[in-house]
Structure formats: structure tokens, C-alpha cells
Design a protein around this motif. Structure first.
Motif, mmCIF file in Angstrom:
data_model
loop_
_atom_site.group_PDB
_atom_site.id
_atom_site.type_symbol
_atom_site.label_atom_id
_atom_site.label_comp_id
_atom_site.label_asym_id
_atom_site.label_seq_id
_atom_site.Cartn_x
_atom_site.Cartn_y
_atom_site.Cartn_z
ATOM 1 N N GLY B 154 -6.854 -0.267 5.571
ATOM 2 C CA GLY B 154 -5.508 0.317 5.476
ATOM 3 C C GLY B 154 -5.499 1.506 4.538
ATOM 4 N N GLY B 155 -4.904 1.328 3.370
ATOM 5 C CA GLY B 155 -4.919 2.401 2.389
ATOM 6 C C GLY B 155 -3.585 3.102 2.259
ATOM 7 N N LEU B 156 -3.670 4.358 1.822
ATOM 8 C CA LEU B 156 -2.473 5.055 1.365
ATOM 9 C C LEU B 156 -1.654 5.710 2.464
ATOM 10 N N GLY B 382 2.892 -1.370 -4.542
ATOM 11 C CA GLY B 382 2.318 -1.359 -3.204
ATOM 12 C C GLY B 382 2.869 -0.303 -2.297
ATOM 13 N N HIS B 383 2.402 -0.408 -1.043
ATOM 14 C CA HIS B 383 2.754 0.535 -0.001
ATOM 15 C C HIS B 383 4.077 0.084 0.620
ATOM 16 N N LEU B 384 5.178 0.428 -0.045
ATOM 17 C CA LEU B 384 6.487 -0.062 0.390
ATOM 18 C C LEU B 384 6.777 0.332 1.833
ATOM 19 N N GLY B 387 5.554 -2.263 3.996
ATOM 20 C CA GLY B 387 5.893 -3.643 3.645
ATOM 21 C C GLY B 387 4.761 -4.374 2.943
ATOM 22 N N ASN B 388 3.856 -3.621 2.350
ATOM 23 C CA ASN B 388 2.627 -4.194 1.768
ATOM 24 C C ASN B 388 2.674 -4.132 0.245
ATOM 25 N N LEU B 389 2.732 -5.306 -0.371
ATOM 26 C CA LEU B 389 2.760 -5.387 -1.841
ATOM 27 C C LEU B 389 1.457 -5.958 -2.377
#
Lengths: 485, 485
Positions: B154-156, B382-384, B387-389
Motif C-alpha cells: 500500500g503506502g502513501l 494513518g492514511h485517513l 480508512g487505514n489507521l
């Protein structure tokens, strides 16, 4: 089948109640024919479940009694996949009554629906919440979401939003033994083990019946600019594409190649359509950019025109100044498909190539077709931004039907050989079903055939669900193949 | 294994030649440890093939002699998946020498590479051709493309470009029996039967070893705007996200939630980092928009600030006015991860939730953690936009290591129960490997476990490849399960 047709109907009537089973030829006739008018056999009966549990009940029953079955959506497929078989009678499981919107979550940009929902309905529900479900197809007024998933549908906006596979976050599937797999996850990221839903997307109903889908939504576009650009040849169209990908950022949602011959076909079908530009050109590009926020799309597209002009890629162009004018430009795209139908028997193809090879491919394929039949008209248009051409052929009008079919078959064989040379695909978005099966199997390696067959056997060892689609029936002794195990 | 370790080494030495096999503990030590310092067992040996054919030769040999094997990329995984087993010795197959760029096609926006290419190298090659390969990870300087595919990294930039699954057009895979599947297709659309490559993406090397990848490229961004925005709470961050998705069109490439506690951790690791805003705020959002063409990004982001201010979602903000300032903002994101390491034993998680539930989830999870251990510090960033915290936990410093571990285990169990209630995922992007296995199996339905296990058995009936990852070994009698067949 270890049970009679009337026993099947009796049992399923009890399961589904009033109106759940259709059995008269009159009632069933519309389930035996698809959008293009194709027809193979008649259904054993038509089951019309309203819930996932009813689908599971039907499938479990069929599995137990070895009743062949096929799921059916909006009858808009182009490869005969959902038509009931001509050989052994199949129970058609129509999803048309499994059509509830389950849940919309605009902040999560997700929409959960029953698989029988019509695509246009889904798009409308998304729009009511200022969201966009971007899958766009000619058939969107009647095709169903479950069919879109099962066939991994493409369409006009793939360049920007991807095919259906990229728009699905979760699935609910009734497996060939009647068990329900609940994968209705509304998560944008989820890396828990194998991604099982990928197996069912594009499997054309051969591994299970899709009953529910969680779709990914996008912000609703607030502004759209549509333009038709005249270009000298396919190479210029490709150069313009490279420019457009960059200068229109990710806002380019369509980039359609249309040769002049297609415009002429469009005028045949819709004589009131005006020629969009003063001087006829060999090729046109219909392009669209959309934005959900404040971006100067007009400046963006004018910048593209200017760069294209300077590079000699653009001869002329028109930027739609109103929604009505934009609709007229898109009407060309529809009318040219209708125009083909007016010519009777013709060959429709759906090929994909590496985008960079499209110019050379186009020239070589045209030469090869002309070498076989100089009087055949090539109508090659498509989603250039996806490398997807509908390289269609109109045979000479003076031939009789049999001669046309023989000729078109020869041309298709030659065309597909060139596609293979260019490492392309003989089915970019329509799938395999039945009509592409021979060409598909010809191009399949031994190993791939074994893997696909093993997967089918794993999920449907009795070959009861959509048998004979993608791969031939395993019960056909001439083409029986063993699993490795 | 029906052969001795020295026979394996002898045979593979003959196959691979000079430098192809490492067997001394010193030479092998770096293959037994990953980025985070985790270590399980020692390799039987380390094989370092340079070609797909060499990989196939090794695997065919191992398959014939029942030698357990595991593929290894850049040792940057976070779930112990590529570490050699502690129980039975495994042959490590390192892809580090299989690292050639095969072909770049900028007009087709594709890049074909060997799987051992380092992600940063791939990004650099794309950039040389004015293209962008958008996968961005902290580990990009050492992680390998094959590992990125095998773990569906995944990532940024997932918000805009998707996870690795969406960036792969073609794969070449050596199956567990040593046969090579050539699926190196450079087509943007291809609907020919089952999409076999999906099986290998995210399968963590349990179904085959990825040796080649065709990647999807994008236009290289020409302009970037990076901003840090102070927000009062997670609900405000969510409101800002909804605004940003619309007003930044598809140009929003990152939307990272950072609580104040993370800033403090960043300052611990990098004391020279300035506090980016005058007044400390409870939460920050680090966001970035990029464009490959002429778009007024500054106006776009200012419009977003203004709308956010009016809606009470934005307290303050800074828009980077130079690349150096943007780099300092991103440095916070890196330094806060380093800051956590300074605190010794802690719990890292990687959860995903429906975005719309993040506010309520955040509050409930914080309350639940405090109820168990008021002195534990929650570091949830996280990657709001996905939905990834990463809802991480620092236990009280005064506890000894054993007490910390016991406490963290109890907290994790409670946290995962809440994730389950919210229909979230316990692994958004890191995968399962070994360390997430127990939690993964707990949440798996009987049917899903059967399907995953059947797929594994179909591809690797002897359970020789990356055995014990995702699912437990099938040879463990306590957890043996039969295929349906």
C-alpha cells in the motif's frame, strides 16, 4: 440430472412461491434471447429469486439433483454467456427481482447493492448523494450490476476509473454447492490473505452466482468539457493521447478514436446529425475531461488544442459550448454503432493492444483485410486510451449470407493472428462466453488451460454452473481434462 | 525432504554456478533477519538466481525432493512472512540478483521488470521517461517489486493510485512445481477468462514465486503542493476529507491523519524539526496534491482551506512554499515512526475501517485502551483517505519486557474485537505472514478457511512453498484440514 423437469419446477415453486418460477414458453421467451437478438436453446424453467437465501436455496437444490443452471442479468452480454444452452436444458436463474439498494455511505464513498440492480439505477442513487459510480456503457439502462461484475465490464471511462474489477470492494456470492460466501466488505484497503472476490470478477458466472456487491464511488463531476478533434492519422491520435494524459492530469475520462467511415455510418443512422467540423478529416478523437472541483477545464483543453496544433497532431476541433452540443458529439458515438446494424451481417470484434503499437497495428491489419477482400469496409473505432479497438468489418453488400459468414470468418482468423503477433487480446472487455471460446482456447497455453480448468473443478466439480462458458463442458469426452491431483 | 542438506547445496551449486548459493552462517545471516530486526530460524541455504529459468530450476529441484522453500525480497516485510522458518530448515530463494529492467514503453504507460528490482530503481527508470510509478513506501530504497506484488503493498498514495494490485498489468510466476506461467501482458484491458495474476497478488509467495512484473505507469507530476492543516478532532478531519475529495478532484494523492502525540514523537527522534504551526493542535492532516499538467494547485488548496475554515474543520494550516519546506513536513511523518522505535517494545497495528466510522471508532478504541491501561499511550495515525489507521500503543515505560508484552497482547485483543465490531480489517496493508496469523484465523469463517486452503492445496499440494504463512502448515496434525474433493 437425477430428477424430472416437472419435479424441479414443483420443488422450486414451493421454494419461491407465487411468480417465482416461470415455465410457459411465452413467459420464458425473453430469457432465451439477448440484446443482439441471439438465441440458443430454451430454459428448463426460469427462477426469479428475491433474496440471497432464495438464490442459495435454488442452487443447493440444483447441486443436489445435478440440475444445470445459469445466472442471468440484463441480457446485454455480447458473447452469448448468459443464454440458456441448446444442448441440455438449463435452469435460468434471473436476478431481476434481487434488486434492492442495501446501503449508501457517501463519506466512505461506497454503495452496497443487490446484484440485480440496473446500472443506471445505481448511478442515479450515487448521484442523489453527490457521488458518481463511473461505469458507463451503452447498455446501462438495462444491464445489471451482477452481470457487470461477472463479465468485468469496461465501457467509456476505463481510462480514468478502470474496469469493473477496480470498482468492486466487496462481493456476496452463492457458490455452486449453494453455500453463501459473505465478502461484503466496505473497506478501501484489506490485505487479509487471498483476495477471494477476484476469483468471481470476470468469471462469467462459472464459479458462483454474485448476489451482492459493494461498489466504490467517486465525487460527482461538477464540470465537464467535451471536444471532438480532427487528426490526420492514428499516429497523430497517439501523439495527442500522450499530450492529453499529461496536460489533462487525471481528469481525462474518455479518449475515443473515430475514423471518418464511422461518422458516415452515424449519419446513415441519424440523418439529422450535423457534420461536426467544416472539412472532413480521416480520423477524429472524441475526448472528455471532468472535474468535481474548481479547475479551469476550458483553459486545460485549449492548452491541449494549442500543443496538438503545434505538433501537427490536431487539424481542427470543436469544443462543446453547451450540454446539448456535448450530447450531440456523444450521439455520433452511439449512432455509428446503430449505423453498423443497418448493414446486416458484419463482424464485431473487441481487441486490445499495447497503446504504443496501435498505429502500426492499424496499418498492418487494414492491409491484411484488404489483401483478403478489398471490398470489405473496415470500421475500426475504440477506446484508444485503453488500447481497445472495436475493429469491425462490413462485408460487401452483394454477397449472400453464407458467403458473408465464410468471408468474415476468414478475416477474423487473419485479424486475430495479427493481434497475437502484437501480443494483444482477442477480448478486451466483452469476455469469452461462447462466441469467443474457440479463439480463446487457440491462444491459451497448456498450463493456463490446466489452471483455469482446475479452478473450475475446485468450485464446481460437477460442472453444473454456466457449464460450457469460457471452457468447454468437462463432460464432453473429446475435451475432458484431468486435474493435476 | 528426501535428500540431505549437503546434497541440496551440491546440486544447486551445479545449477547456479559461482556465487549462486550461500551456505556459511556468516554469508547467510542477513537473510535470516528483516528490517525490524526480527529473526526466526536459519536458512538451509540461500539461492541467488539471476534468471527466471534459474528460479524454475531451483523450484523444480525442491519440488522433486520435497525441500521447503521461501522466496525473499528486500527484507522489509512487517509480518515475518519472508523469514526462514524456525522449525524445518527452508531454502531461501533470494531474488536480489534477478533485477534487470526488461522494457519501458512510455506511450503505453508500462514498465516490465524482473521481480528483484528495487522499488526506488523502478521509480527512477519511470521518471527518466517522464512517467511516474506511484507506489510510495518508507522502505522504497530497499524493498523489491516482487515483494510489493506478493504482499499487495500500500503506502502513501493509495488514495489516488490504489494498492499494488491496481498497478500490475502482467506477471511471470514460477509455480510450486517449477513450471513458469508467462502472464507478462502489457494490456490495459484484457478479459480473456479468469484473471490468473490476481491469485498471486497478495498471496505472500504461498502460490508461486513472482519473477517478472508489468507495471502500470502514470504521467509524472510536474507540480506538487503539500500542506499541514490543524484540525480539532477526527470528525473535523473526516469533514475536511469529504471536502478535499471533491474540491481537489482526483489530484489528492495523500491525506494523512497525525495526532499531536505523533508530532511530539517526531521531535524526540529529530529535535531540529521545527513545530510547523504556532499553536499546538489536537490533530493535523498532512495532505498533498499533484498535477502533471497546468492546474492552479495553489488556488485549489486555498479554496479547500477557506471552505474548511468556514465549516469549522480547519484551525490553522501551512502550505509549503518550497520543496525544502514540503520535505520538512514529510520528515515529520518519517520521524514519528522513528520516535516510536526509541520507546522500545510497543504494539504496531495496521487496521482498516469504513472511513465514515473512523471518528466513532477512534473514540471507542481510545476509551477501551484507557479502561485497560490508563498509562498506555495511543499513537494512532494513518492514511485517513484509505480508512487505514496505524493504531499503535506505547506501554508504560516502567513495566518490564514480559509485563509489557502481556499488556500489549491484552490491548491488541480488545482492539481487534472493536475492529471486528466495526466490520474493519486487522490487516489493511501489511498482510498476514506469521505475526497476524492467529488474529486472521480467528476472524475467518469456516467457508473462507476452506476456500483458501483448497487454493493452496491446488497450487502447492505438498505445502513446500512459504508453508505456514497465511495458513498454518497442513502437516501440522492439529490443524490439518481436508480439501472438499
Amino acid at each position: 440430472m437425477n430428477i424430472s423437469s416437472s419435479e424441479v419446477i414443483y420443488a422450486l415453486n414451493a421454494l419461491l412461491g407465487e411468480g417465482g418460477i416461470l415455465e410457459s414458453s411465452q413467459d420464458m421467451s425473453r430469457y432465451a434471447v439477448d440484446w443482439a437478438g441471439d438465441r440458443l436453446g430454451s430454459p428448463l424453467a426460469v427462477a426469479r429469486p428475491r433474496t440471497t437465501e432464495e438464490v442459495a436455496g435454488i442452487v443447493e437444490f440444483c447441486h443436489r439433483h445435478r440440475v444445470p443452471m445459469v445466472a442471468q442479468g440484463g441480457h446485454t452480454g455480447l458473447v452469448g454467456g448468459a443464454l440458456p444452452d441448446a444442448g441440455q436444458p438449463e435452469l435460468v436463474i434471473s436476478l431481476e427481482r434481487l434488486n434492492q439498494i442495501r446501503e449508501i455511505d457517501p463519506l466512505n464513498f461506497t454503495l452496497s447493492v443487490d446484484s440485480g440492480c440496473v446500472l443506471q439505477t445505481v448511478k442515479d442513487v450515487a448521484a442523489e448523494h453527490e457521488c458518481d459510480f463511473p461505469l458507463s456503457l451503452g447498455a446501462q439502462g438495462s444491464c445489471q450490476i451482477g452481470g457487470n461484475v461477472a463479465t468485468n465490464a469496461g465501457g467509456l471511462n476505463v481510462l480514468r476509473y478502470g474496469m469493473m474489477r477496480q470498482l468492486v470492494l466487496g462481493l456476496e456470492v452463492v457458490l455452486p454447492d449453494g453455500r453463501i460466501w459473505n465478502g461484503m466488505r466496505a473497506l478501501h484497503k484489506d490485505n487479509r490473505g487471498y483476495d477471494l472476490k477476484q476469483l468471481f470478477i470476470g468469471a462469467e458466472g462459472t464459479l458462483g452466482i454474485i448476489t451482492g456487491v459493494v461498489l466504490k464511488l467517486f465525487p460527482q463531476p461538477q464540470e465537464t468539457r467535451t471536444a471532438l478533434v480532427a487528426v490526420p492519422d492514428v499516429f497523430a491520435a497517439l501523439g495527442l493521447y500522450a499530450l492529453a494524459r499529461r496536460s489533462c492530469c487525471e481528469l481525462l475520462s474518455a479518449f475515443e478514436l473515430i475514423p471518418r467511415a464511422c461518422l458516415e455510418l452515424a449519419f446513415e443512422a441519424a440523418p439529422d446529425l450535423p457534420d461536426p467540423l467544416e472539412t472532413p478529416a480521416p480520423f477524429y478523437v472524441l475526448l472528455e475531461i471532468t472535474a468535481s472541483g474548481p479547475v479551469d477545464l476550458e483553459a486545460m483543453i485549449e492548452h491541449l488544442f494549442d500543443s496538438g496544433m503545434q505538433a501537427g497532431q490536431v487539424l481542427d476541433g470543436v469544443l462543446a459550448s453547451s450540454d446539448a452540443q456535448a450530447a450531440r458529439l456523444w450521439r455520433i458515438r452511439e449512432a455509428m454503432v446503430e449505423g453498423q446494424q443497418l448493414h446486416g451481417e458484419h463482424l464485431r470484434t473487441d481487441i486490445a493492444l499495447p497503446i504504443s503499437t496501435l498505429g502500426n497495428f492499424f496499418n498492418e491489419a487494414n492491409r491484411a483485410m484488404a489483401a483478403i477482400s478489398p471490398q470489405t469496409t473496415v470500421i475500426a473505432y475504440g477506446h484508444l486510451g485503453d488500447g481497445n479497438l472495436h475493429f469491425n468489418l462490413l462485408p460487401p453488400a452483394e454477397l449472400d449470407l453464407t458467403a458473408k459468414r465464410v468471408l468474415l470468418h476468414a478475416l477474423e482468423t487473419e485479424l486475430f493472428a495479427i493481434v497475437e503477433d502484437y501480443q494483444g487480446s482477442i477480448s478486451a472487455e466483452h469476455g469469452i462466453g461462447r462466441t469467443k471460446q474457440t479463439a480463446f482456447l487457440d491462444g491459451l497455453s497448456e498450463l493456463e488451460r490446466e489452471l483455469i480448468s482446475d479452478l473450475k473443478q475446485l468450485f464446481d466439480p460437477d460442472d453444473l454452473m454456466a457449464a460450457g462458458r469460457i471452457l468447454p463442458r468437462v463432460t464432453d469426452p473429446a475435451i475432458h481434462y484431468q486435474s493435476q491431483e
